[in-house]
Scaffold this motif. Sequence first.
Motif, PDB file in Angstrom:
ATOM      1  N   VAL B  86       0.875  -0.963  -0.139  1.00  0.00           N
ATOM      2  CA  VAL B  86       0.367  -0.191  -0.299  1.00  0.00           C
ATOM      3  C   VAL B  86       0.690   0.707   0.280  1.00  0.00           C
ATOM      4  O   VAL B  86       1.691   1.149   0.900  1.00  0.00           O
ATOM      5  CB  VAL B  86      -0.801   0.298   1.351  1.00  0.00           C
ATOM      6  N   VAL B  87       0.510   2.353  -1.089  1.00  0.00           N
ATOM      7  CA  VAL B  87       1.469   3.082  -1.180  1.00  0.00           C
ATOM      8  C   VAL B  87       0.493   4.969  -1.428  1.00  0.00           C
ATOM      9  O   VAL B  87      -0.683   4.660  -1.246  1.00  0.00           O
ATOM     10  CB  VAL B  87       2.497   3.040  -2.253  1.00  0.00           C
ATOM     11  N   ILE B 142       1.303  -4.901   2.982  1.00  0.00           N
ATOM     12  CA  ILE B 142       2.719  -4.169   3.288  1.00  0.00           C
ATOM     13  C   ILE B 142       2.588  -2.330   3.415  1.00  0.00           C
ATOM     14  O   ILE B 142       2.455  -2.016   2.233  1.00  0.00           O
ATOM     15  CB  ILE B 142       4.086  -4.236   2.810  1.00  0.00           C
ATOM     16  N   LEU B 143       2.199  -1.831   4.359  1.00  0.00           N
ATOM     17  CA  LEU B 143       1.687  -0.728   4.581  1.00  0.00           C
ATOM     18  C   LEU B 143       3.174   0.454   4.906  1.00  0.00           C
ATOM     19  O   LEU B 143       4.264   0.391   5.691  1.00  0.00           O
ATOM     20  CB  LEU B 143       1.527  -0.161   5.750  1.00  0.00           C
ATOM     21  N   ARG B 168      -1.328 -11.238   7.670  1.00  0.00           N
ATOM     22  CA  ARG B 168      -0.418 -10.499   7.601  1.00  0.00           C
ATOM     23  C   ARG B 168      -0.430  -8.903   7.868  1.00  0.00           C
ATOM     24  O   ARG B 168      -0.689  -8.852   6.321  1.00  0.00           O
ATOM     25  CB  ARG B 168       0.915 -11.042   6.891  1.00  0.00           C
ATOM     26  N   ILE B 169       0.187  -8.503   8.156  1.00  0.00           N
ATOM     27  CA  ILE B 169      -0.303  -6.898   7.855  1.00  0.00           C
ATOM     28  C   ILE B 169       1.528  -5.905   8.066  1.00  0.00           C
ATOM     29  O   ILE B 169       1.981  -6.362   9.525  1.00  0.00           O
ATOM     30  CB  ILE B 169      -1.116  -5.909   9.000  1.00  0.00           C
ATOM     31  N   SER B 170       2.340  -5.972   7.081  1.00  0.00           N
ATOM     32  CA  SER B 170       3.833  -5.659   7.920  1.00  0.00           C
ATOM     33  C   SER B 170       3.516  -4.199   7.654  1.00  0.00           C
ATOM     34  O   SER B 170       3.038  -3.042   6.608  1.00  0.00           O
ATOM     35  CB  SER B 170       4.564  -6.139   7.317  1.00  0.00           C
ATOM     36  N   THR B 171       5.439  -3.482   7.564  1.00  0.00           N
ATOM     37  CA  THR B 171       5.262  -2.428   7.431  1.00  0.00           C
ATOM     38  C   THR B 171       6.902  -1.813   6.433  1.00  0.00           C
ATOM     39  O   THR B 171       7.515  -2.816   7.232  1.00  0.00           O
ATOM     40  CB  THR B 171       5.007  -0.915   8.603  1.00  0.00           C
TER      41      THR B 171
END
Lengths: 202, 202
Positions: B86-87, B142-143, B168-171
């Motif tokens: 996500v951008v 992916i944030l 999964r939510i990563s950054t």
Amino acid sequence: MNEYPSKVLQEAVEAISSLPGVGARSALRLALHLLRQPSENIHHFASSVDALADKVHYCSTCNMIADSEQCGICSDGRRDHSQICVVESVRDVMSIEATGQYNGVYHVLGGIISPINGIGPGDLSIDKLVERLQNQSGVEVILALSGDVEGETTSFYIYRKIEGLAARISTLARGLGFGDDLEYADSLTLGRSIVNRQEFRP
Amino acid sequence: MNEYPSKVLQEAVEAISSLPGVGARSALRLALHLLRQPSENIHHFASSVDALADKVHYCSTCNMIADSEQCGICSDGRRDHSQICVVESVRDVMSIEATGQYNGVYHVLGGIISPINGIGPGDLSIDKLVERLQNQSGVEVILALSGDVEGETTSFYIYRKIEGLAARISTLARGLGFGDDLEYADSLTLGRSIVNRQEFRP
């Protein structure tokens, strides 16, 4: 995947980066900025620029850009048509006009003699200047070209061409600029400043 | 006489100076540069920019700009569609693509939550992301938003919206950049660097 996500974007970026001083990164930034604008703004931008291709005229007398056959200066009866200031470009006319100190007319050469860049006297509107002077007597020609070698060469070439045709041939005063520091002035300018010194009027 | 010798020139200068970071002087310089080009170059420039208004599409899946209904990344079967990065903008996609380190797909928000600029969650394509996740399971999100307050706020808002929907939510990893000097790193970044320290692999 291509570097650009869209062919249309890529073409816009390439077009914008063809402008002098605009790199690929800036061009992308500008293209993405435009992309975020409403369509009508983009159309307006494009058509305003597009108009430069066909809708700009060159004054038939002085070669200045204009919206019609004659520029606003040449067609202005209040200007002194016995003074013709010879300049390199449209921009120089705008600079001199901005001073508000000159009331004569102009002659735009459209360049400067520069063998390195392949620009000879034939590429400039010098013949047109000669023609103007043949049709009008008692004219002062002011050579307002830059002070570098190319400017001096061009001035000298024009001088030889119009010698005898013009009532007076003058050139811009050279000297220290207002606010200039004596210490940092080049010796040629400083020397000219001393030789051409003027009365002190407090 | 007007400041500009030609209305056409004036309009072009005004259009060009509406671009961010381009002042009136640069705009004049660019307009006069264009004016010196052959007509076809000017037409090409204008039409390339004009195409940005109507010919750019937005990918129906990820919101990235594209030349057709779907962008080159979303329609590429070799990409890993179980990773959605996500951008904020199109530009971020291009930056990440340029690293060559990511093989998943994207989701372009089209902005960042910024109350000062009047941009709320409703102005971003967050609902579309939720919808994507509802239709696809086992996805890592992916944030990849910037590390400032607005970026963190947006990340947090999205996190709350997609919690439970994504596998999964990563950054992005935060830390010292390559070549960064320890002395000049801000304490938040440096602190995060120490906490998230990694095995040294010489």
